[in-house]
Every structure is written in structure tokens, then in C-alpha cells.
Design an enzyme around this catalytic site. Structure first.
Site, short mmCIF file in Angstrom:
data_model
loop_
_atom_site.label_atom_id
_atom_site.label_comp_id
_atom_site.label_asym_id
_atom_site.label_seq_id
_atom_site.Cartn_x
_atom_site.Cartn_y
_atom_site.Cartn_z
N ASN A 118 -5.97 -16.27 59.54
CA ASN A 118 -6.86 -16.16 58.13
C ASN A 118 -7.80 -15.92 59.37
O ASN A 118 -8.79 -16.83 58.60
CB ASN A 118 -6.51 -17.22 57.03
CG ASN A 118 -8.05 -16.05 55.91
OD1 ASN A 118 -8.39 -14.60 56.57
ND2 ASN A 118 -7.67 -16.46 54.85
N CYS B 83 -10.41 -13.61 55.73
CA CYS B 83 -11.30 -13.79 54.08
C CYS B 83 -12.73 -13.33 54.36
O CYS B 83 -13.50 -13.65 54.44
CB CYS B 83 -10.74 -15.27 54.23
SG CYS B 83 -11.90 -15.67 52.21
N CYS C 204 -7.97 32.39 45.14
CA CYS C 204 -7.16 31.56 45.42
C CYS C 204 -7.24 31.36 47.37
O CYS C 204 -6.57 32.01 47.71
CB CYS C 204 -5.86 31.29 44.91
SG CYS C 204 -4.81 29.68 45.16
N CYS D 285 -4.88 24.10 27.76
CA CYS D 285 -5.72 22.68 27.27
C CYS D 285 -6.95 23.54 28.68
O CYS D 285 -8.31 23.25 28.29
CB CYS D 285 -5.68 20.83 27.98
SG CYS D 285 -5.30 21.09 29.83
N ASN E 29 -12.37 -10.26 43.91
CA ASN E 29 -12.20 -11.74 44.00
C ASN E 29 -13.72 -12.29 45.11
O ASN E 29 -13.81 -12.19 45.66
CB ASN E 29 -11.12 -12.26 43.80
CG ASN E 29 -10.79 -12.87 45.65
OD1 ASN E 29 -10.84 -13.51 46.58
ND2 ASN E 29 -9.81 -11.22 46.14
N CYS F 177 -6.01 25.21 47.71
CA CYS F 177 -6.61 23.69 47.85
C CYS F 177 -5.12 23.11 46.46
O CYS F 177 -5.81 21.32 47.04
CB CYS F 177 -7.73 24.07 47.10
SG CYS F 177 -8.09 23.57 45.85
N CYS G 31 -11.21 24.44 39.00
CA CYS G 31 -10.92 25.82 40.11
C CYS G 31 -12.06 26.63 39.37
O CYS G 31 -12.71 27.04 40.65
CB CYS G 31 -10.09 26.89 39.81
SG CYS G 31 -9.84 28.09 40.40
#
Length: 501
Positions: free
Chosen positions: A229, A232, A473, A443, A171, A476, A450
Site C-alpha cells: 500500500n 492510502c 452543425c 422537451c 472516506n 459535437c 445546442c
């Protein structure tokens, strides 16, 4: 155990409607409320209130036909999963003892730890009143100042996820564009009609006198505390907002000025655009602050238009660095909250935390790291004040499940596990991944990650199943994180043998 990531993916087509047609079409329960609970990670509390026997079992699912995306959200299947998969595993049934959520802000009672943070979501009487009616304990009202505010249009941009939900939000908005007197009228009306709700008056001055004046007039008109504040990032003039928060001497000076103007609690809202927050927090404490609010938004650029070469949002061909919020900033915010929670020089200060809070679990993370209250904006901008239902019921269920009588009992419990350096970590044990064949969809994502981002310990067989090489391995857990089916979890450990004395 109910896997939020998997079941949330089952409702990606759900748009979390206002006055949802699915609930209007159902005479047996409120499916829209249940769907929101799933979306916001509150499936246990939802399952706890799910009726027995399952009213969806013999239903023709008129809710799915009534959906604004007809038959694209598996409402009946999701309700059945709540009944069949989540409810049987519940360890407790909630007593509904809302007193567990009661807390305080610098000694002033809060019915729960959930506040709106200073922003557009708390900028008018009507908005605050609707938030209070929804169940928010209080509001940090949009920052009050005595100088003229003139906003740009458009003033928002976002980084979105696969389903369009906001991950990061930018913003370039500034402060309240209403006069001081207009805002004071709002305070008086809110306090008259909602005397038990908390009004945190966010203010910004230009010099000592103005900080002192604004703090005093907010107290006179009903504010329970003031929030300074110092953070900002979007101010048009130099020397305001985050320019102050980056200089501890100015934080101390202006905190002291506000302290002179009021007897109610003073919180300093600090900027994350620093390496460490403790110097500014300690300066605020020296100036008389009773608490810290953090974090405000992070200076950011969210994207560049490849045709116009202008960053977002484009305001007639120009843009600016703006403030970044939303889920993406939560890890950064938690680091600052933990830093202050571990700092013994800040003992006794109230910490009001914010940054990426969307679910009760997000709020709990901050409480476990030392926060006393939490503030929310971006999630409300996306989903509305109604999210407080799941914030409250989710946290309440957790506290009862853990046997806590008060939310304060959870405060800071994670701080002992946090170190600012990694030299404290034990580095010899290896935690291997565990592969769940019944969940694997073949998949190969684990093998790809890896091979190209890990240690070449996984390959895909001809049957499209992962073949694991424990000798390569290193534990991790990249494979655990990337598996879309959540078919890999932490498994057995290889613990080193004790070395001979």
C-alpha cells in the site's frame, strides 16, 4: 437493443432490497434478481435465463403489491420488456461455460477476475467467507500494519445521483485496526476453509525492516500474494501511504524490502495523486514487483455545509481531505490503466485495476485497457457482495457472444485506439445527429443545449419537434448526450472530398 439508461429509469423507485418481498411473493421466478440485472446493465444475461412463455403475462403482479414501496415499481412491465424486447434480439444463448472466466494472478489460478479491494469490505473472517461463498475469486485484505489505528466518526460522505445512489464516495478511513497476529489468524482460517480462493495481503510498513517482516509473515500464514500500500491518502503520519507512492525512489526501495521478505508475488498499489503513474510503476518493477494495483482513492473534498462552513464528513466541527472513489473516478482510473498498459517497459507485469467498477461492463472496460484482474469496494459497500452474480454472468455472456474462449483474449484490445494526445485524430469528417421522431417527447433539451452550449444548429418548432440546420452543425453530439428520451443518435457522415494532388 435494450437501452439500459431508459429501462433503468423505469425502476428508479426500486431500492434493491435484501431478501426482497417481490421475490417472496412470486412463485414463478425471482424478480429481484432480474431487477438487479437490469440495474447493473446485465439485461441480456437476464433475458437469456427468462422462462418461456412469459410467466408475467397472465399474472396479477403480487410482487408489486408486496414491494416495500407498493405499486411504485413496474415489476411486471419490466419483466415483460425483458421477454418481449430483449430476448428476441439475443444473438446467442449462454452455454454456462464458466471456464471462460478462469484466469490467474501472476500464475496463481483465479476462478474469475473479480476480487474485493483492500478496504472494510474485506476486513474480517466472516466478511471474506461470505464474499467467497457469494462467488468472489479472492480478496485484497484490509491493509495490515504494526502501528496503532484509531478511526474517526463519521468517516464517510458521498455525492449522490437523482435516486440517491452513490456517484462519488469519500472516506477518511485508515488501515486495519486489528493486530498483525489477529489478521494472521484470519488468513490461516480462510486458507483452511477456502483453499481455492485467493488471499492478497495488503501491507504497509514504516521502514525497510517492517516491509520485509510483514511480507514474510503474510506468506507464512497463507497469503497467495502481497500488495504494498503505497497509496492510502488518509494516513495520520507523514511519510506513509500516498506520500510514498509519489516518490519513485521510495517505491523502489520499499518494494525491494518486501521482495526480500517473501517468495510469493508482490504487487505495488499506486496512488493516482500524480501526473503520470508510469514512473512509480517502473520503479516498483525495478524493486522486484510482479504486478501493479491501481488506482487507490483520489484526494478530495466533497462539499461544504453552508451553515457550519465545515466540509464533509464533519468530525466535531473539523474535517480533512480524504480519498474519493466510486463511479465518478472511473474515467481517471482508466486513463492510468491505459497508460501502464501501453508502456512497453511494464510488459509482463500483472495489472489489477480498480476504480468505479459497478457492472460487468465497467470491469470489461478495464480488461480491454490491459487489466488482468479487477478489484471492487465502493459498489459492494452500496449494494453488497451479491453484485458478483451480475459481474460474472454479464462478462461470461459477453465473452461467449464474442466467441472468446478465455477472458485473457479480451485483454488490451482497446489499447491501440488510445492516444495520450489528440493530434492523431482525423478532424474533417462531421458525424451528424439523427433524430427519431417516434421517440421524441418534445422537451426541447437538445435545442437549449445546442443554443447555449453548442453551435445553434437546432431549434424547437411550434409542434415541439427539433428542427435541424446541417449547415451550422459541427457534429459535437452534445444533443445526443443530453436527450432524456434517447431520441437522438449518431447519423450520417459528411466526409470531405479528397484534395487534388
Amino acid at each position: 437493443m435494450f437501452d439500459r439508461k431508459i429501462y433503468r429509469s423505469d425502476m428508479l423507485e426500486c431500492v434493491l432490497c435484501q431478501d426482497a418481498p417481490c421475490s417472496r411473493a412470486c412463485s414463478r421466478l425471482d424478480p429481484a434478481a432480474m431487477l438487479r440485472s437490469i440495474w447493473f446493465g446485465n439485461e441480456r444475461a437476464a433475458a437469456d435465463r427468462f422462462p418461456d412463455p412469459n410467466p408475467c403475462a397472465d399474472c396479477s403482479a403480487p410482487c408489486e403489491a408486496a414491494c416495500v414501496r407498493p405499486h411504485r415499481v413496474a415489476v411486471r412491465a419490466l419483466m415483460t420488456k425483458l421477454s418481449a424486447e430483449v430476448k428476441p434480439d439475443l444473438e446467442i444463448h449462454a452455454s454456462g461455460k464458466a471456464d471462460r472466466l478462469r484466469t490467474d494472478l501472476c500464475g496463481i489460478p483465479l476462478e474469475n477476475p473479480f476480487l474485493l479491494s483492500s478496504s472494510v469490505v474485506g476486513s474480517t473472517y466472516d466478511m471474506c467467507a461470505r464474499a467467497f461463498e457469494a462467488g468472489w475469486a479472492g480478496v485484497s485484505f484490509k491493509t495490515i500494519c504494526s502501528f496503532e489505528i484509531h478511526e474517526a466518526s463519521p468517516r464517510y460522505s458521498a455525492v449522490t445521483g437523482d435516486n440517491g445512489s452513490i456517484i462519488g464516495f469519500k472516506n477518511i478511513e485508515q488501515l486495519s485496526d486489528h493486530s498483525v497476529e489477529e489478521n494472521m489468524r484470519v488468513f490461516r482460517q480462510l486458507k483452511e476453509n477456502y483453499p481455492s480462493k485467493f488471499i492478497l495481503a495488503s501491507i504497509m510498513g514504516q521502514d525497510d525492516a517492517e516491509w520485509e517482516y510483514l511480507a514474510g509473515i503474510c506468506e507464512e500464514n497463507g497469503a497467495d500474494a502481497v500488495e504494498l500500500n503505497f497509496s492510502c491518502p488518509n494516513m495520520m503520519e507523514e511519510g506513509l501511504g500516498s506520500d510514498i507512492g509519489q516518490v519513485p525512489e521510495l517505491v523502489e526501495q520499499f518494494t525491494a524490502a518486501a521482495r526480500r521478505g517473501t517468495k510469493i508475488p508482490v504487487l505495488a498499489k499506486l496512488t493516482p495523486n500524480v501526473a503520470r503513474m508510469s514512473p512509480a510503476a517502473e520503479a516498483a518493477m525495478r524493486g522486484g514487483a510482479d504486478g501493479i494495483a491501481a488506482i487507490n482513492t483520489i484526494k478530495s473534498i466533497t462539499g461544504v455545509n453552508p451553515h457550519t462552513y465545515v466540509t464533509a464528513p464533519s468530525v466535531r466541527g473539523m474535517s480533512a481531505v480524504g480519498g474519493y472513489s466510486g463511479c465518478a473516478v472511473k474515467p481517471i482510473s482508466m486513463r492510468f490503466i491505459a497508460e501502464m498498459g501501453r508502456n512497453p517497459a511494464l510488459d509482463g507485469l500483472h495489472i489489477s485495476a480498480m476504480g468505479g467498477i459497478e457492472t460487468w461492463k465497467d470491469a470489461l472496460d478495464y480488461i480491454l485497457l490491459g487489466a488482468d484482474s479487477v478489484q471492487v469496494t465502493t459498489a459492494v459497500m452500496q449494494y453488497g457482495y451479491r453484485i458478483v452474480d451480475d459481474l460474472r454472468s454479464g462478462l461470461e455472456y459477453y465473452l461467449e457472444e464474442k466467441g472468446f474462449e478465455s477472458v485473457k483474449e479480451a485483454r488490451g484490445l482497446a489499447l491501440d485506439s488510445v492516444s495520450e494526445t489528440t493530434d492523431v485524430l482525423e478532424r474533417d469528417t462531421v458525424v451528424f445527429p439523427k433524430f427519431h421522431a417516434e421517440k421524441c417527447i418534445g422537451c426541447g433539451r437538445c435545442a437549449i443545449s445546442c443554443a447555449d452550449g453548442g453551435h445553434q444548429a437546432i431549434r424547437l418548432s411550434e409542434a415541439r419537434k427539433p428542427v435541424f440546420n446541417g449547415r451550422k452543425c459541427v457534429g459535437c453530439h452534445l444533443c445526443v448526450l443530453v436527450c432524456p428520451a434517447r431520441a437522438i443518435t449518431p447519423g450520417r457522415k459528411r466526409i470531405p472530398k479528397p484534395r487534388p494532388q
